[in-house]
Enzyme design. Structure first.
Site, PDB file in Angstrom:
ATOM      1  N   HIS A   1       6.547  -1.352   3.337  1.00 35.52           N
ATOM      2  CA  HIS A   1       5.624  -0.305   2.609  1.00 35.52           C
ATOM      3  C   HIS A   1       5.682   0.448   1.627  1.00 35.52           C
ATOM      4  O   HIS A   1       4.601   0.263   1.448  1.00 35.52           O
ATOM      5  CB  HIS A   1       5.444   1.265   3.769  1.00 35.52           C
ATOM      6  CG  HIS A   1       4.169   1.858   3.762  1.00 35.52           C
ATOM      7  ND1 HIS A   1       3.600   2.141   3.724  1.00 35.52           N
ATOM      8  CD2 HIS A   1       4.121   2.974   2.269  1.00 35.52           C
ATOM      9  CE1 HIS A   1       2.449   2.856   3.201  1.00 35.52           C
ATOM     10  NE2 HIS A   1       3.109   3.628   2.336  1.00 35.52           N
ATOM     11  N   GLU A   2       6.255   0.804   0.871  1.00 35.46           N
ATOM     12  CA  GLU A   2       7.090   0.919  -0.860  1.00 35.46           C
ATOM     13  C   GLU A   2       6.473  -0.062  -1.386  1.00 35.46           C
ATOM     14  O   GLU A   2       6.066  -0.314  -2.233  1.00 35.46           O
ATOM     15  CB  GLU A   2       7.979   1.853  -0.464  1.00 35.46           C
ATOM     16  CG  GLU A   2       7.906   3.401  -0.044  1.00 35.46           C
ATOM     17  CD  GLU A   2       7.436   3.831  -0.334  1.00 35.46           C
ATOM     18  OE1 GLU A   2       6.207   4.430  -1.662  1.00 35.46           O
ATOM     19  OE2 GLU A   2       6.810   4.582   0.608  1.00 35.46           O
TER      20      GLU A   2
ATOM     21  N   GLU B   1      -2.358   3.816   0.985  1.00 40.18           N
ATOM     22  CA  GLU B   1      -1.978   4.065   2.438  1.00 40.18           C
ATOM     23  C   GLU B   1      -1.935   2.918   3.176  1.00 40.18           C
ATOM     24  O   GLU B   1      -0.819   1.943   3.979  1.00 40.18           O
ATOM     25  CB  GLU B   1      -2.343   5.087   2.760  1.00 40.18           C
ATOM     26  CG  GLU B   1      -1.422   6.465   1.324  1.00 40.18           C
ATOM     27  CD  GLU B   1       0.250   6.005   1.998  1.00 40.18           C
ATOM     28  OE1 GLU B   1       0.659   5.695   2.309  1.00 40.18           O
ATOM     29  OE2 GLU B   1       0.375   5.499   0.006  1.00 40.18           O
TER      30      GLU B   1
END
Ligand SMILES: [Zn+2]
Length: 270
Positions: free
Chosen positions: A136-137, A199
């Site tokens: 995700h990061e 996100e």
């Protein structure tokens, strides 16, 4: 209030809009892996440089763990995910550090420098859990979300400067009230919705990375469940937060899962 003519009041705002138009047309347009195009506030070289600077600052300040099973796991997961970024990670100089800190956190700087805090390891629990948050990061970095946010902030700042000049004759209190209202409008109306979109994109792209790297994407759901429990259920309502609410996130992940499982089944790493 009416001391100024409409023209004198409108002129600074008009100039600000012209500057924004110039910023808009001269900025690099970049299409990320989620298929969305956006304007960038920095070029890849600047991102690389800024990312490296911040990374070095973090490493100076924090105590890193360079050996042992935990550091080993973090390096392995980072290496496999970096490979899985493929062409999106082209030009990135990936590196990862494990930092001793109770913070439940991990981040990836523009250009590919990753920091993982030991506090997130009990929540990550397994290599697949760790791959969820790191994927995700890393997706935020390859999608260049930071650069996009910087572009939006620059444009917002330009507009606010124009408005400030336009209100120059008003009392300090009046100015502060109007600027505050516009600032809050920009925050809730523009910057935060973009944050939520970032996100969702990072979740989708990160899920693909972990699947390609041979980590079971189904583990992502349990990871975010553990993550929300770690937050003690104190997450703010979705409207006020850049992070999607727990339920929205899980629901979106469930929708993306079938495709990710297909990628996972074909991964050479399994
Ligand atoms: Zn994120």
């Amino acid at each position: 209030m009416n001391r100024r003519s409409i023209f004198t009041r409108a002129l600074p705002i008009g100039i600000a809009l012209l500057v924004i138009a110039f910023q808009f047309f001269s900025a690099e347009k970049f299409t990320n892996e989620a298929g969305r195009s956006a304007h960038m506030g920095l070029n890849p070289q600047q991102e690389q440089q800024l990312g490296l600077q911040s990374y070095q600052q973090v490493l100076q300040r924090e105590q890193t763990i360079d050996s042992g099973p935990e550091a080993e796991m973090v390096r392995t997961v980072a290496g496999r995910l970096a490979q899985a970024t493929g062409t999106a990670g082209k030009g990135f100089e990936w590196a990862v550090s494990l930092v001793r800190s109770p913070q439940v956190n991990a981040f990836c700087l523009p250009g590919g420098k990753i920091v993982v805090y030991t506090g997130i390891l009990p929540v990550a629990k397994t290599p697949a859990g760790l791959a969820t948050v790191m994927g995700h990061e890393m997706a935020h970095a390859t999608a260049r979300h930071g650069s996009e946010r910087l572009f939006q902030q620059k444009a917002t700042q330009t507009l606010l400067t124009g408005v400030q000049y336009s209100l120059g004759d008003m009392s300090y209190e009046q100015q502060r009230m109007i600027m505050g209202a516009i600032g809050a409008g920009a925050q809730y109306g523009i910057l935060m919705p973009f944050g939520r979109e970032h996100e969702s994109e990072a979740d989708a792209i990160g899920l693909t990375y972990m699947a390609r790297a041979g980590y079971d994407p189904r583990e992502a759901v349990s990871f975010w469940e553990r993550m929300s429990q770690a937050g003690g259920g104190k997450a703010p309502p979705e409207f006020l937060s850049t992070h999607p609410s727990h339920d929205t996130r899980i629901q979106q992940l469930q929708e993306m899962l079938p495709q990710a499982i297909e990628i996972y089944n074909q991964s050479a790493h399994r």
